[in-house]
Design an enzyme around this catalytic site. Structure first.
Site, PDB file in Angstrom:
ATOM      1  N   GLU A  59      -4.091  55.283  25.129  1.00 43.00           N
ATOM      2  CA  GLU A  59      -5.158  56.931  25.040  1.00 43.00           C
ATOM      3  C   GLU A  59      -5.591  57.243  23.129  1.00 43.00           C
ATOM      4  O   GLU A  59      -6.591  57.181  22.486  1.00 43.00           O
ATOM      5  CB  GLU A  59      -4.664  58.292  25.084  1.00 43.00           C
ATOM      6  CG  GLU A  59      -4.524  58.393  26.807  1.00 43.00           C
ATOM      7  CD  GLU A  59      -3.425  57.514  27.323  1.00 43.00           C
ATOM      8  OE1 GLU A  59      -2.928  56.972  26.860  1.00 43.00           O
ATOM      9  OE2 GLU A  59      -2.706  58.122  28.581  1.00 43.00           O
ATOM     10  N   GLU A  95       9.575  66.034  31.920  1.00 40.66           N
ATOM     11  CA  GLU A  95      10.456  64.083  31.056  1.00 40.66           C
ATOM     12  C   GLU A  95      11.798  64.233  31.042  1.00 40.66           C
ATOM     13  O   GLU A  95      11.984  63.264  31.431  1.00 40.66           O
ATOM     14  CB  GLU A  95       9.034  64.225  30.135  1.00 40.66           C
ATOM     15  CG  GLU A  95       9.001  62.745  30.416  1.00 40.66           C
ATOM     16  CD  GLU A  95       7.868  62.250  29.040  1.00 40.66           C
ATOM     17  OE1 GLU A  95       7.273  62.781  27.674  1.00 40.66           O
ATOM     18  OE2 GLU A  95       7.226  61.622  29.626  1.00 40.66           O
ATOM     19  N   GLY A 136      10.473  60.340  21.343  1.00 40.82           N
ATOM     20  CA  GLY A 136       8.577  60.996  21.713  1.00 40.82           C
ATOM     21  C   GLY A 136       8.932  63.051  22.006  1.00 40.82           C
ATOM     22  O   GLY A 136       8.431  64.011  20.237  1.00 40.82           O
ATOM     23  N   ARG A 137       9.422  63.182  22.660  1.00 44.02           N
ATOM     24  CA  ARG A 137       9.288  64.541  22.541  1.00 44.02           C
ATOM     25  C   ARG A 137      10.127  65.668  22.205  1.00 44.02           C
ATOM     26  O   ARG A 137      10.585  66.611  22.291  1.00 44.02           O
ATOM     27  CB  ARG A 137       9.461  65.177  24.184  1.00 44.02           C
ATOM     28  CG  ARG A 137      10.861  64.855  24.948  1.00 44.02           C
ATOM     29  CD  ARG A 137      10.899  64.620  26.381  1.00 44.02           C
ATOM     30  NE  ARG A 137      12.097  63.433  27.184  1.00 44.02           N
ATOM     31  CZ  ARG A 137      12.088  62.543  27.486  1.00 44.02           C
ATOM     32  NH1 ARG A 137      11.144  61.624  27.477  1.00 44.02           N
ATOM     33  NH2 ARG A 137      13.284  61.754  27.866  1.00 44.02           N
ATOM     34  N   LYS A 153       0.859  53.899  34.712  1.00 40.49           N
ATOM     35  CA  LYS A 153       0.381  53.100  33.240  1.00 40.49           C
ATOM     36  C   LYS A 153      -0.233  51.835  33.459  1.00 40.49           C
ATOM     37  O   LYS A 153      -1.410  51.322  33.532  1.00 40.49           O
ATOM     38  CB  LYS A 153       1.628  53.158  32.007  1.00 40.49           C
ATOM     39  CG  LYS A 153       1.115  54.203  31.091  1.00 40.49           C
ATOM     40  CD  LYS A 153       2.361  53.779  29.630  1.00 40.49           C
ATOM     41  CE  LYS A 153       2.744  55.000  28.799  1.00 40.49           C
ATOM     42  NZ  LYS A 153       4.052  54.719  28.419  1.00 40.49           N
ATOM     43  N   LYS A 160       4.479  56.142  17.804  1.00 45.43           N
ATOM     44  CA  LYS A 160       5.600  56.101  17.554  1.00 45.43           C
ATOM     45  C   LYS A 160       4.804  54.214  17.908  1.00 45.43           C
ATOM     46  O   LYS A 160       5.665  53.517  17.029  1.00 45.43           O
ATOM     47  CB  LYS A 160       6.404  56.404  18.663  1.00 45.43           C
ATOM     48  CG  LYS A 160       8.317  55.946  18.682  1.00 45.43           C
ATOM     49  CD  LYS A 160       8.521  56.468  18.969  1.00 45.43           C
ATOM     50  CE  LYS A 160      10.185  55.660  19.469  1.00 45.43           C
ATOM     51  NZ  LYS A 160      11.077  56.707  20.516  1.00 45.43           N
ATOM     52  N   HIS A 178      -1.750  89.348  34.885  1.00 44.46           N
ATOM     53  CA  HIS A 178      -2.940  89.545  35.237  1.00 44.46           C
ATOM     54  C   HIS A 178      -3.465  88.445  35.900  1.00 44.46           C
ATOM     55  O   HIS A 178      -3.997  88.911  36.621  1.00 44.46           O
ATOM     56  CB  HIS A 178      -4.156  90.265  34.240  1.00 44.46           C
ATOM     57  CG  HIS A 178      -3.654  91.479  33.682  1.00 44.46           C
ATOM     58  ND1 HIS A 178      -4.138  92.567  33.867  1.00 44.46           N
ATOM     59  CD2 HIS A 178      -2.733  91.933  32.824  1.00 44.46           C
ATOM     60  CE1 HIS A 178      -3.394  94.187  33.313  1.00 44.46           C
ATOM     61  NE2 HIS A 178      -2.742  93.176  32.695  1.00 44.46           N
TER      62      HIS A 178
END
Ligand code: G6Q
Length: 516
Positions: free
Chosen positions: A190, A330, A244-245, A481, A184, A361
């Site tokens: 990253e 978030e 974003g999410r 950050k 965005k 399991h």
């Protein structure tokens, strides 16, 4: 609260506590609630004006007030005939225009009309992005596997760890690889590092002029996209009113559209929209996002239960828990209210999960007999997309049996009656009363999948409103950050900072030697 007694006292409990909408059915009868509990929770939802706030969000109100933004992911899947204004501007035509551009591009890639710089057909799409620009598309790519074209594959790179990119690029022919850089802001460390390394990989094989045929962008930042060397004609935009999410159905979903095609992508959007409509119109008593949201409020804030396990009984949803971790944690991992005051109730639980039956399991032991009670969301589908007949029966039998075991357990007397030696009775006793909801749909399709994501989006909204927090900002990710900027200098030996604590200083010194 004892679920055995509750079910014995009320034969209609399962029916009373079942609601449906947009293709999904929710059985919440195994929650730790008396018959009078949900009506009180719905009263709380009304008191907190959940329906009014939901309508305000859909009408473009600046729900994300700490960032001064509207919250309009519902506009991403609104029909073309709708009209939704932000500051007097109808955003629906913009959304439709972007969808059409995405469709043209996706079709060109899928048909082979779009080629790389050498004229070869693109066979591999590498999506570079992180957080909201990765988790949704990566999760959807797995979920929608039965609808993917065999003509190309998609890979997802998010971690700044070079292992991620190296693994994704292993074995790929640069001439047949296209990168979608999803960011965005187009400033995320990253993503920019991964995009730069991917660019270098491509350029070393095909030369600088190839970049324009092998990189496209999804972003709101045209200047930076251009500076990277991507043609703005190959940039797909979205808007600051898409968090974003909450963006997997925006242009961030370009890889999804490339994989499943524009028509299926439209079905996905229709599924989202169907749940939007259900959330907007259904009475609170049968409104799935409201019920699920208030169940979460009850478990977290009233019962004080600190976690939520999401257990999808479908391998295609194997990354859904990871996606929900971001969506829920978030959004609602907040501790101050709209007035900046600390809230005095527990907000978002720790969210985790695993596709059934694998989790059985592994960590279910703790869920059944541990000292922490963990509420559970089971997710299941009546039918399967694959032809392996009996597998679905086994899978769903396990889901149903687990929900039964969590709720009703096994008493010491029942264990004794099985002939178990007295020494083992405590070990083989199951306390039960471990709350769960069971959510199911007929089949996993693009539409039902879209509706499922929207269901969690909106139940997250409901909780945020009731808790009085802003579900749409994420200031909590900022500190780390910004400290990383100084830490990079520390590791590269260019830091002038003299105020680090002793632990940080020692770590920087030690890892500096291994990093170089
Ligand atoms: C999500 C967050 C966050 C964001 C990433 C990527 O709601 O805002 O996860 O999506 O930090 O940001 P960019 O898309 O700007 O690279």
């Amino acid at each position: 609260m004892d679920l055995r007694s509750a079910f014995a006292a009320e034969p209609g409990r399962a029916a009373r506590c079942t609601a449906a909408g947009a293709g999904w059915t929710l059985d919440w009868s195994k929650q730790l609630m008396q018959p009078g509990t949900m009506p009180l929770l719905l009263e709380l939802a009304r008191e907190r004006q959940v329906p009014e706030r939901f309508a305000a969000m859909l009408a473009g109100a600046r729900m994300n007030w700490t960032e001064g933004r509207s919250v309009l992911h519902a506009a991403l899947r609104a029909p073309g005939t709708a009209s939704i204004a932000v500051d007097g501007h109808d955003v629906v035509p913009d959304v439709q225009h972007t969808l059409e551009r995405m469709a043209r591009f996706a079709n060109a890639l899928r048909s082979g009309a779009w080629t790389g710089s050498t004229g070869k057909r693109i066979r591999h799409v590498v999506n570079i992005g992180i957080g909201g620009s990765d988790l949704g598309p990566a999760m959807a790519y797995l979920a929608l596997q039965p609808w993917r074209t065999p003509e190309l594959d998609c890979r997802f790179v998010s971690n700044v760890d070079g292992n991620d990119l190296s693994i994704a690029l292993a074995g790929l022919d640069p001439a047949q690889t296209l990168f979608i850089v999803c960011s965005k802001t187009f400033t995320t460390q990253e993503t920019m590092e991964n995009a730069a390394s991917a660019r270098a990989w491509l350029v070393s094989a095909l030369g600088e002029a190839a970049v324009i045929r092998h990189f496209v962008a999804v972003s709101t930042n045209e200047a930076r996209v251009r500076a990277f060397g991507i043609d703005p004609d190959h940039m797909f935009g979205f808007w600051d009113w898409v968090g974003g999410r909450y963006s997997m159905d925006s242009a961030i979903g370009l890889s999804t559209m490339v994989a499943i095609g524009p028509e299926r992508f439209r079905e996905l959007l229709q599924g989202f929209h169907a749940m939007d409509e259900h959330a907007r119109t259904a009475p609170l008593e049968s409104n799935l996002p409201v019920l699920m949201g208030m169940i979460g409020v009850w478990n977290s804030s009233v019962l004080g239960l600190p976690a939520l396990a999401v257990l999808p009984y479908d391998q295609l949803l194997s990354r859904f828990p990871a996606y929900l971790q971001q969506l829920l944690m978030e959004s609602n991992g907040k501790r101050v209210d709209d007035h900046g005051e600390p809230v005095s109730w527990r907000t978002c639980p720790v969210v985790f999960g695993e596709a059934g039956t694998n989790g059985q399991h592994a960590f279910y032991q703790m869920l059944h007999q541990g000292t922490t009670i963990v509420p559970i969301d089971f997710i299941a589908f009546r039918t399967a997309a694959h032809p392996l007949g009996r597998h679905r029966v086994l899978l769903n039998a396990n889901a149903i049996a687990q929900a039964q075991a969590f709720a009703f357990g096994r008493t010491a007397d029942e264990v004794r009656a099985e002939g178990t030696s007295e020494a083992l009775v405590p070990h083989r006793t199951f306390p039960g009363n471990r709350p769960s909801s069971f959510l199911w749909a007929d089949a996993l399709t693009p539409a039902s999948f879209g509706a499922l994501v929207a269901l969690y989006e909106h139940s997250t909204f409901v909780q945020g409103i009731v808790w009085g927090i802003n579900s749409f900002d994420q200031w909590g990710v900022e500190l780390g950050k910004s400290l990383a900027v100084e830490a990079i200098k520390g590791l590269e030996g260019t830091s002038t900072c003299t105020t680090h604590d002793a632990s940080t200083e020692a770590l920087l010194r030690t890892l500096r030697t291994t990093a170089t």
